[in-house]
Write an enzyme that holds these catalytic residues in place. Structure first.
Site, PDB file in Angstrom:
ATOM      1  N   HIS A 192       7.834 -10.764  -1.468  1.00  0.00           N
ATOM      2  CA  HIS A 192       6.926 -10.375  -0.386  1.00  0.00           C
ATOM      3  C   HIS A 192       7.551 -10.765   0.940  1.00  0.00           C
ATOM      4  O   HIS A 192       8.372 -11.679   0.997  1.00  0.00           O
ATOM      5  CB  HIS A 192       5.571 -11.088  -0.562  1.00  0.00           C
ATOM      6  CG  HIS A 192       4.448 -10.386   0.139  1.00  0.00           C
ATOM      7  ND1 HIS A 192       4.239 -10.459   1.495  1.00  0.00           N
ATOM      8  CD2 HIS A 192       3.458  -9.579  -0.338  1.00  0.00           C
ATOM      9  CE1 HIS A 192       3.184  -9.727   1.822  1.00  0.00           C
ATOM     10  NE2 HIS A 192       2.680  -9.173   0.729  1.00  0.00           N
ATOM     11  N   GLY A 193       7.146 -10.132   2.005  1.00  0.00           N
ATOM     12  CA  GLY A 193       7.534 -10.566   3.350  1.00  0.00           C
ATOM     13  C   GLY A 193       6.816 -11.878   3.656  1.00  0.00           C
ATOM     14  O   GLY A 193       5.770 -12.152   3.069  1.00  0.00           O
ATOM     15  N   ASP A 249     -40.171   5.001  16.653  1.00  0.00           N
ATOM     16  CA  ASP A 249     -39.389   5.815  15.712  1.00  0.00           C
ATOM     17  C   ASP A 249     -40.219   7.014  15.258  1.00  0.00           C
ATOM     18  O   ASP A 249     -40.668   7.086  14.119  1.00  0.00           O
ATOM     19  CB  ASP A 249     -38.999   4.904  14.530  1.00  0.00           C
ATOM     20  CG  ASP A 249     -38.160   5.615  13.483  1.00  0.00           C
ATOM     21  OD1 ASP A 249     -37.564   6.664  13.800  1.00  0.00           O
ATOM     22  OD2 ASP A 249     -38.113   5.112  12.332  1.00  0.00           O
ATOM     23  N   GLN A 305      -4.309 -12.616   4.191  1.00  0.00           N
ATOM     24  CA  GLN A 305      -3.548 -12.532   2.927  1.00  0.00           C
ATOM     25  C   GLN A 305      -3.230 -13.908   2.325  1.00  0.00           C
ATOM     26  O   GLN A 305      -2.741 -13.993   1.207  1.00  0.00           O
ATOM     27  CB  GLN A 305      -2.242 -11.781   3.155  1.00  0.00           C
ATOM     28  CG  GLN A 305      -2.444 -10.328   3.553  1.00  0.00           C
ATOM     29  CD  GLN A 305      -1.168  -9.548   3.356  1.00  0.00           C
ATOM     30  OE1 GLN A 305      -0.829  -9.123   2.275  1.00  0.00           O
ATOM     31  NE2 GLN A 305      -0.434  -9.349   4.428  1.00  0.00           N
ATOM     32  N   SER A 360       0.836  -1.202   0.000  1.00  0.00           N
ATOM     33  CA  SER A 360       0.000   0.000   0.000  1.00  0.00           C
ATOM     34  C   SER A 360       0.874   1.256   0.000  1.00  0.00           C
ATOM     35  O   SER A 360       0.487   2.268  -0.561  1.00  0.00           O
ATOM     36  CB  SER A 360      -0.943   0.007   1.207  1.00  0.00           C
ATOM     37  OG  SER A 360      -0.209   0.171   2.391  1.00  0.00           O
ATOM     38  N   ALA A 361       2.025   1.180   0.660  1.00  0.00           N
ATOM     39  CA  ALA A 361       2.941   2.323   0.750  1.00  0.00           C
ATOM     40  C   ALA A 361       2.297   3.524   1.420  1.00  0.00           C
ATOM     41  O   ALA A 361       2.700   4.655   1.206  1.00  0.00           O
ATOM     42  CB  ALA A 361       3.474   2.716  -0.635  1.00  0.00           C
TER      43      ALA A 361
HETATM   44  C1  SPV Z   1     -34.151   4.226   9.525  1.00  0.00           C
HETATM   45  O1  SPV Z   1     -33.340   3.289   9.504  1.00  0.00           O
HETATM   46  O2  SPV Z   1     -34.459   4.783  10.561  1.00  0.00           O
HETATM   47  C2  SPV Z   1     -34.763   4.693   8.292  1.00  0.00           C
HETATM   48  C3  SPV Z   1     -34.877   3.792   7.164  1.00  0.00           C
HETATM   49  O3  SPV Z   1     -35.189   5.805   8.261  1.00  0.00           O
HETATM   50  S1  SPV Z   1     -36.419   3.082   7.227  1.00  0.00           S
HETATM   51  O4  SPV Z   1     -36.579   2.442   8.500  1.00  0.00           O
HETATM   52  O5  SPV Z   1     -36.523   2.140   6.129  1.00  0.00           O
HETATM   53  O6  SPV Z   1     -37.395   4.138   7.079  1.00  0.00           O
HETATM   54 MG    MG Z   2     -35.333   6.743  10.105  1.00  0.00          MG
END
Ligand code: SPV
Ligand code: MG
Length: 656
Positions: free
Chosen positions: A314-315, A429, A323, A234-235
């Site tokens: 390679h090492g 929610d 790997q 990767s360096a």
């Molecule tokens: C969440 O994950 O809170 C989202 C996506 O808003 S969904 O639940 O699909 O609405």
């Molecule tokens: Mg959401």
């Protein structure tokens, strides 16, 4: 050797490229780390001594003259030098030998005493052959043909074996046998002096006796010096271990270094600290590196088939771990055309580990983390994110790696889901978990991860509040906020029209986006407008109209959501949106339309795939199950099988 050596000792014969046999030998020995050379001389010994000094190589050359060189053989030269030769393991070689680096490295690498032999070269008529049994050398001489291999006077001799041989040399010389080969003395003590044959096959390892030998060896050297040696890394952080291996690799031929692309580095390690182009320039400036190329995958296969290097270097640290399959593939591709893998011992460098840790800490800092989502989008075209709602789920999102078909897969980003954050707190929610609490979760995740974070901003709240949210998220190092075009009491989209949900007006939502964009301070931060038209069954045209309007208002990306199992409406949106907008990133959340692969989403024009709730949905049933098992059995034994061992938890959680 006739004219070749009429005016100077044979070892000073020119090989081309400004080197003589001797200067090349001494250079290779010095590069291999040998510090002391004892050189026995005879003809023109003063010339030789002066010549060695003039080379200015970092080896101390002690010249020991054999005054009777004309009437004795090198057995007597060794005898003359015996006082210098008793203290250590030695490398013994003739002054007219030309060998490639790889042969010298192999001779030096073995644990015991060895002599270079070849199982593929024909038995020479007049030169040395070694009689072997059980891999061990029993006799060396020009007259042995049975059970013998072509052999070259290039030895590594362990101190104990050499002491036996040297004693035999001394007793030969002291009893007047001074014009035979030193090997004659060995043949008498070979049962007590264990030298194994090291098969160098067709590699260059030859004495130059005749002018035609010189022509052949010079030609072979040209081939050896121009063959490709390939190394890839990767360096991102260069340390002494890399330089040491580069030095060794450069001795094998024309060194081409593959520098892993940003995407390849990010796929197995972490996001590179330095972009590929700069890493390439850095590597190109290291002495010994002839060419630098970009290797776009962890797999070497394509590059090897294209370059057909004689050696891959390679090492030896890749013999196990993630790997190993990459190494296995390298070996099988090399076998397709007869290339060879050369592995050098890899020394884990404490400094490097320290630097790597610092690099990771750096990546977690807000300014580094924030801009990385945009970089990943332009690098990969499609990025994936998985939900996290705590430090531990953040660690799972950060660290889970899968190796498949020689490639490594990781999630690119972390989704801070309102659904999962609320669920973790036992709340619905509905924007009930307030912003302070949501940001606390983000901070918990940030504390233990480095990946970019996409924040589920729900409706964004009041525009007057949203502008503060933007600034706070931006300051914390979040990369993107997604706000949905709903208003009033937000419900989770997956309820669809089963619950009452109100979509915001295009005008008001555009105003919110525009205000957010005005509030942001950096160019890295992204505001994504989430379109709920399909969720709320307002139709495709409405979704597209809104997408257009939101992009016009400044949205950096749009998210199109659906709760159908069938991805058809998502595909239709992608197709129609892409007809008019080829650049704005599109986000999808395939919770219900979960049969579609990331490749297919990418092909259809999506740019971010968010796995929005799977860790939550997988974790809580397992917890319920464990609780039930304990209640049923009045003890914890029965649920042990479904529990992660404490040891694994400890390894998942880093300690500072
Ligand atoms: C969440 O994950 O809170 C989202 C996506 O808003 S969904 O639940 O699909 O609405
Ligand atoms: Mg959401």
């Amino acid at each position: 050797m006739g004219v070749l050596a009429s005016e100077h000792p044979k070892c000073m014969t020119e090989l081309g490229g400004g080197e003589t046999i001797l200067s090349r030998q001494l250079r290779l020995l010095a590069e291999a780390g040998i510090k002391d050379v004892v050189m026995t001389t005879g003809y023109c010994h003063e010339v030789l001594e002066g010549y060695c000094r003039s080379l200015g190589l970092p080896v101390r050359v002690t010249c020991v003259n054999n005054p009777d060189y004309a009437s004795t053989n090198y057995i007597y030269s060794i005898y003359c030098a015996r006082g210098y030769l008793r203290d250590d393991d030695i490398l013994l070689l003739h002054g007219d030998m030309v060998f490639e680096t790889h042969v010298l490295d192999a001779v030096l690498a073995g644990a015991g005493s060895c002599m270079a032999v070849s199982s593929t070269k024909p038995l020479p008529e007049k030169d040395f052959k070694a009689v072997m049994s059980g891999g061990r050398i029993r006799k060396i001489g020009v007259d042995f043909f049975r059970d013998a291999l072509a052999a070259q006077p290039l030895y590594k001799l362990k101190k104990a074996d050499w002491a036996v041989w040297l004693d035999a040399v001394c007793s030969y010389c002291e009893s007047g046998r001074r014009s035979c080969y030193a090997e004659d003395a060995f043949n008498e003590v070979s049962d007590r002096c264990e030298i194994r044959g090291l098969d160098v096959k067709d590699k260059l390892c030859a004495e130059v006796d005749m002018p035609e030998d010189l022509a052949a060896v010079s030609e072979e050297l040209r081939r050896v010096n121009s063959r490709i040696v390939y190394m890839c890394f990767s360096a991102d952080i260069l340390h002494g271990g890399h330089i040491a291996i580069i030095k060794k690799a450069a001795r094998l031929g024309r060194l081409v270094i593959g520098v892993l692309s940003d995407e390849a580095v990010a796929s197995y390690k972490r996001f590179p600290l330095i972009p590929c182009e700069e890493r390439k320039a850095l590597v190109g400036s290291i002495a010994g590196v002839a060419e630098v190329v970009e290797q776009k995958t962890l797999s070497y296969a394509d590059m090897l088939r294209q370059l057909r290097p004689a050696y891959v270097v390679h090492g030896d640290n890749w013999r196990g771990g993630f790997q190993k399959p990459i190494r296995d593939e390298v070996i099988s591709v090399l076998a397709e055309y007869g290339g060879e893998l050369v592995e050098f011992p890899y020394s884990a460098d404490k400094k490097y580990e320290e630097l790597d840790k610092m690099g990771r800490q750096q990546l977690a800092m807000p300014d580094y983390r924030r801009g990385r989502l945009k970089k990943l989008l332009s690098m990969k075209g499609l990025v994936t994110a998985i939900e996290a709602h705590s430090g531990i789920t953040g660690l799972i999102a950060e660290k889970t790696t899968v190796l498949k078909d020689g490639r490594t897969f990781q999630f690119d980003a972390i989704w801070s889901s309102s659904l999962c954050d609320s669920t973790a707190k036992g709340k619905p929610d509905i924007e009930l978990v307030d912003m302070t609490s949501r940001l606390r979760t983000v901070d918990d995740i940030m504390e233990v991860t480095t990946k970019p974070i996409i924040f589920d901003g729900d409706t964004g709240g009041l525009t007057e509040h949203f502008v503060y949210t933007v600034r706070t998220l931006e300051r914390m190092g979040v990369s993107m906020v997604i706000i949905e075009d709903k208003t009033g009491l937000k419900k989770n989209s997956l309820f669809g029209t089963e619950v009452e949900q109100t979509q915001d007006s295009v005008e008001d939502f555009c105003a919110k986006i525009a205000a957010g964009k005005r509030a942001q301070k950096t160019k890295d931060f992204m505001i994504c407008a989430r379109i709920e038209s399909l969720i709320l069954e307002r139709g495709m045209d409405d979704a597209l109209t809104r997408a257009r309007a939101y992009v016009g208002a400044g949205a950096d990306a749009v998210m199109i959501h659906s709760r159908k199992k069938d991805p058809a409406e998502i595909f239709e949106f992608l197709r129609r949106f892409r007809e008019e907008d080829g650049v704005t990133p599109v986000v999808v959340v395939p919770t219900t339309f979960n049969t579609v692969t990331e490749e297919e989403f990418k092909a259809r024009g999506a740019n971010v795939v968010i796995y929005a709730n799977q860790l939550t949905r997988a974790g809580f049933p397992a917890m319920q199950n464990a609780a039930r098992l304990i209640l049923e059995n009045h003890r914890a034994k029965e649920c042990d099988d479904i529990c992660m061992p404490i040891r694994d938890i400890i390894t998942l959680i880093p300690e500072e």
